[in-house]
Design an enzyme around this catalytic site. Structure first.
Site, PDB file in Angstrom:
ATOM      1  N   HIS A 155     -18.862 -35.101  -4.152  1.00  0.00           N
ATOM      2  CA  HIS A 155     -19.705 -34.844  -2.983  1.00  0.00           C
ATOM      3  C   HIS A 155     -19.427 -35.952  -1.973  1.00  0.00           C
ATOM      4  O   HIS A 155     -19.596 -37.132  -2.264  1.00  0.00           O
ATOM      5  CB  HIS A 155     -21.186 -34.827  -3.361  1.00  0.00           C
ATOM      6  CG  HIS A 155     -22.067 -34.437  -2.209  1.00  0.00           C
ATOM      7  ND1 HIS A 155     -22.478 -33.132  -1.995  1.00  0.00           N
ATOM      8  CD2 HIS A 155     -22.592 -35.165  -1.193  1.00  0.00           C
ATOM      9  CE1 HIS A 155     -23.220 -33.079  -0.903  1.00  0.00           C
ATOM     10  NE2 HIS A 155     -23.306 -34.303  -0.400  1.00  0.00           N
ATOM     11  N   CYS A 156     -19.011 -35.553  -0.773  1.00  0.00           N
ATOM     12  CA  CYS A 156     -18.606 -36.524   0.247  1.00  0.00           C
ATOM     13  C   CYS A 156     -19.664 -36.613   1.340  1.00  0.00           C
ATOM     14  O   CYS A 156     -19.960 -35.619   2.008  1.00  0.00           O
ATOM     15  CB  CYS A 156     -17.264 -36.106   0.856  1.00  0.00           C
ATOM     16  SG  CYS A 156     -16.648 -37.256   2.104  1.00  0.00           S
ATOM     17  N   VAL A 157     -20.234 -37.800   1.514  1.00  0.00           N
ATOM     18  CA  VAL A 157     -21.266 -37.967   2.539  1.00  0.00           C
ATOM     19  C   VAL A 157     -20.666 -37.893   3.937  1.00  0.00           C
ATOM     20  O   VAL A 157     -21.367 -37.550   4.899  1.00  0.00           O
ATOM     21  CB  VAL A 157     -22.011 -39.306   2.352  1.00  0.00           C
ATOM     22  CG1 VAL A 157     -22.769 -39.319   1.043  1.00  0.00           C
ATOM     23  CG2 VAL A 157     -21.050 -40.498   2.422  1.00  0.00           C
ATOM     24  N   VAL A 160     -20.614 -34.284   4.657  1.00  0.00           N
ATOM     25  CA  VAL A 160     -21.920 -33.691   4.390  1.00  0.00           C
ATOM     26  C   VAL A 160     -21.777 -32.404   3.578  1.00  0.00           C
ATOM     27  O   VAL A 160     -22.413 -31.398   3.862  1.00  0.00           O
ATOM     28  CB  VAL A 160     -22.673 -33.389   5.713  1.00  0.00           C
ATOM     29  CG1 VAL A 160     -24.159 -33.298   5.445  1.00  0.00           C
ATOM     30  CG2 VAL A 160     -22.402 -34.435   6.756  1.00  0.00           C
ATOM     31  N   ASN A 161     -20.907 -32.445   2.589  1.00  0.00           N
ATOM     32  CA  ASN A 161     -20.630 -31.245   1.807  1.00  0.00           C
ATOM     33  C   ASN A 161     -19.945 -31.646   0.516  1.00  0.00           C
ATOM     34  O   ASN A 161     -19.410 -32.761   0.402  1.00  0.00           O
ATOM     35  CB  ASN A 161     -19.722 -30.305   2.610  1.00  0.00           C
ATOM     36  CG  ASN A 161     -19.728 -28.887   2.094  1.00  0.00           C
ATOM     37  OD1 ASN A 161     -20.429 -28.554   1.138  1.00  0.00           O
ATOM     38  ND2 ASN A 161     -18.944 -28.024   2.731  1.00  0.00           N
TER      39      ASN A 161
END
Length: 308
Positions: A155-157, A160-161
């Site tokens: 999950h990559c901040v 945002v996904n």
């Protein structure tokens, strides 16, 4: 003991909730970095150089063409990652029996359950106890998104996904074009940066100089950090694995999905070369490559689980 476990679970939930709330902030941060860079390169330095004439104008034209082309690809790739669903488990999903028979991965065995079939002694499937549903191969549960994601990488901040089966290629292209763009900007602003430490008179207002200095340092930092991240993901693609799988299978002698570098690359980017560098797939690849849909993955024909 029970109380400490409850506190730990509550803290993790609180952390995941905080990550969900970063959405618009992280997108604005990315656009802010792009805006500062654009202001420094185009408005402060190479835009005005277009009217200088001679060799300086030619250099400015070349830099601005490359800068805008890479910026367009960067933003296209970025928003493709942001707005493309990484892939979720379809309703009423049922795996194919012949894909499960005697082929359970060691790293998946702990979350598998018997399948109610006439030959259930030799057939096992994966089940998510959080979602209360069956899990396709290479699928993992994301605590931030609160659901299972197909071929989840992480999950990559920043985007945002979740990065998964349906947007992993777009994420890699985002890294690739970010590295190229920040490298070009760093090289373009380097002569201006060097002037800061010389005895020459520096043209421009204080705000222009400060923006140029800040943009150079910012892009240099991004270029170095993204380069390392890009190299890591290139190695993952070459082995046909994800960040999660690479961590889970570190004690595994062989990897059933490693089909060779060429086929591993095609499992992410497709076979049509004209689509390799854009965040999209050809209709031909989508029709004939189930792996791009995130539910079925080819394995080594000679794979034998008895080796583990």
């Amino acid at each position: 003991m029970y109380r400490s476990g409850v506190v730990m679970a509550w803290n993790v939930f609180k952390f995941c909730t905080a990550l969900r709330g970063l959405g618009s902030i992280m997108i604005l941060l990315v656009l802010g970095v792009v805006g500062v860079t654009y202001y420094a390169v185009v408005l402060c330095n190479y835009g005005p150089a277009l009217t200088a004439g001679g060799f300086d104008s030619l250099v400015a034209v070349l830099i601005l063409i490359v800068f805008h082309a890479l910026l367009a690809m960067l933003l296209w790739s970025y928003f493709s990652v942001v707005f493309t669903d990484p892939g979720g488990v379809p309703p009423n999903y049922r795996p194919l029996i012949d894909q499960e028979r005697g082929e359970m991965d060691p790293l998946e065995a702990s979350e598998s359950v018997p399948l109610a079939t006439p030959d259930s002694t030799h057939t096992r499937i994966r089940y998510c106890r959080k979602c209360n549903q069956l899990k396709p191969p290479r699928c993992h549960h994301c605590s931030v998104c609160g659901r299972c994601v197909l071929k989840m990488d992480h999950h990559c901040v920043w985007v945002v996904n979740c990065v998964g089966a349906l947007n992993y290629k777009y994420f890699l292209l985002f890294l690739f074009y970010t590295f190229l763009e920040t490298t070009v900007v760093t090289a373009a602003l380097l002569p201006r940066f060097i002037v800061f430490f010389s005895d020459e008179e520096i043209p421009g207002s204080p705000s222009t100089l400060a923006t140029t200095f800040f943009a150079f340092v910012l892009n240099l930092a991004f270029a170095l950090s993204v380069f390392g991240f890009l190299i890591m993901h290139i190695s993952l693609v070459a082995a046909n694995t994800t960040t999660i799988e690479a961590y889970e299978k570190k004690t595994t002698a062989r990897w059933r999905y490693d089909l060779g570098r060429k086929r591993n690359f095609e499992q992410v980017f497709g076979t049509v070369k004209s689509y390799w560098f854009i965040p999209a797939y050809s209709d031909e690849d989508l029709r004939r490559m189930p792996a791009l849909q995130g539910l079925e993955y080819p394995t080594k024909p000679d794979f034998d689980t008895q080796e583990f």
